[in-house]
Design an enzyme around this catalytic site. Structure first.
Site, mmCIF file in Angstrom:
data_model
loop_
_atom_site.group_PDB
_atom_site.id
_atom_site.type_symbol
_atom_site.label_atom_id
_atom_site.label_comp_id
_atom_site.label_asym_id
_atom_site.label_seq_id
_atom_site.Cartn_x
_atom_site.Cartn_y
_atom_site.Cartn_z
ATOM 1 C CE LYS A 1 -3.189 2.475 3.348
ATOM 2 N NZ LYS A 1 -3.766 2.348 4.511
ATOM 3 C CG ASP B 1 -5.705 7.927 5.006
ATOM 4 O OD1 ASP B 1 -6.516 8.601 4.322
ATOM 5 O OD2 ASP B 1 -5.951 6.909 5.574
ATOM 6 C CE LYS C 1 -6.434 8.368 8.282
ATOM 7 N NZ LYS C 1 -6.943 7.074 8.958
ATOM 8 C CG ASP D 1 -1.830 5.256 5.518
ATOM 9 O OD1 ASP D 1 -1.868 4.035 5.948
ATOM 10 O OD2 ASP D 1 -2.976 5.360 4.904
ATOM 11 C CG ASP E 1 -10.071 7.011 7.291
ATOM 12 O OD1 ASP E 1 -8.922 7.292 6.601
ATOM 13 O OD2 ASP E 1 -9.941 7.054 8.503
ATOM 14 C CD GLU F 1 -6.968 5.281 2.616
ATOM 15 O OE1 GLU F 1 -5.735 5.133 2.955
ATOM 16 O OE2 GLU F 1 -7.704 5.431 3.442
ATOM 17 N NE ARG G 1 -10.604 -1.092 3.849
ATOM 18 C CZ ARG G 1 -11.211 -1.427 4.885
ATOM 19 N NH1 ARG G 1 -12.333 -2.107 5.121
ATOM 20 N NH2 ARG G 1 -10.659 -1.097 6.135
#
Length: 320
Positions: A83, A88, A95, A106, A165, A167, A169
């Site tokens: 990833k 993020d 968040k 991230d 959030d 995202e 995946r």
């Protein structure tokens, strides 16, 4: 290398910068590399990557890294998928301030994959391995995707967006579908994917799950114990997949609060048709203090685990 990438601030490291640094680094080790830009990603209709990128001012990238010795022991490659969310914000589902400060980390999964590819090349492992790294940031820009959207993924799956959030995946799913083009013997994804994994294990274990069978998990467990990047296997029952079914699309990108790490893994599994393992390093990728061999900041967790695992796998294949 992985630690430095994780520690780099986002204003110095967007997806294009990241892909360029990774390419330059692995090329020196003999790993072949190719970077897809936004036009190629659009042509491939990678709807997960493109949707997450919609709120960003910077374009996405998709890096393909390959180590293929001439007489590799495996006829079908192992594929690593990392990833690469450069920062993020959570997107429209912004968040909270007590979570957002470390979100430059991230992309740790992508950094791990790049470092592992270089490591196995430098070690001269006689095993064919491919690395895939989808990369973008997730921001609430004027064109950002929103809850309620339905997006179409690379493999044609339609996904209802419940929370922007969730995202990581989405970009991993496109890469996992793409991995099928290699007819792999095994695919391992690694990502800072869920707070649920961190809540379950803190920073002492990597949440592991998948359908690849015991022999691979046994090797991973051995490697984790040796390098002190231990895995904790989570159940992966078929029933968990029911929690992310959508009434208006094929899948939802988020279930309820229960079993969050597992349902994220089940979401990813939907995009696979090969032996698959997912490693959630959300609790381990960054540390707030020096702790044994792990420094404050980016820890590089996953690099030693996967490099050792691939060495053990090479030994197994060599005996066959």
């Amino acid at each position: 290398f992985a630690r430095d990438l994780v520690n780099e601030p986002n204003n110095y490291l967007n997806a294009v910068d990241f892909a360029g640094i990774v390419k330059q680094y692995v090329d020196k080790t003999g790993v072949s590399s190719e970077v897809y830009g936004s036009k190629k990603i659009e042509a491939l209709r990678m709807g997960g990557i493109l949707s997450v990128n919609k709120g960003s001012a910077d374009p996405p990238t998709f890096s393909i890294l390959e180590w293929k010795p001439e007489n590799a022991l495996n006829s079908k490659p192992v594929v690593l998928v990392g990833k690469g969310v450069m920062f993020d914000t959570g997107g429209i589902n912004l968040k909270a301030t007590n979570y957002i400060e470390d979100m430059k980390a991230d992309m740790a999964g992508g950094a791990v994959v790049a470092a592992v590819m270089a490591a196995i090349a430098e070690a001269g492992l006689n095993i064919h391995v491919t690395g895939l790294i989808p990369a973008t940031d997730n921001r609430p820009g004027k064109d950002a995707f929103v809850p309620g959207d339905i997006i179409t993924m690379y493999d044609g799956t339609r996904v209802e967006i419940i929370n922007t959030d969730a995202e990581g995946r989405l970009i991993l799913a496109d890469a996992l579908s793409f991995a099928g083009n290699y007819d792999p013997s095994l695919v391992i994804s690694i990502a800072t994917l869920t707070g649920s994994a961190e809540n379950a294990f803190g920073n002492q274990a990597i949440a592991a799950m998948g359908n690849a069978g015991g022999k691979y998990f046994d090797l991973l467990r051995e490697s984790g114990n040796v390098v002190y990047e231990r895995i904790a296997e989570m159940p992966f029952y078929e029933e968990y997949g029911e929690m992310i079914k959508s009434e208006i699309a094929d899948l939802k990108n988020l279930g309820d609060k229960k079993a969050g790490a597992i349902t994220a893994g089940k979401f990813l599994e939907h995009f696979t048709d090969y032996p698959f393992i997912h490693l959630d390093i959300a609790g381990c990728a960054i540390s707030q203090k020096d702790e044994y061999y792990r420094p404050r900041g980016g820890t590089g967790t996953g690099v030693r685990l996967l490099a050792d695992f691939l060495k053990r796998l090479e030994n197994v294949l060599n005996k066959m």
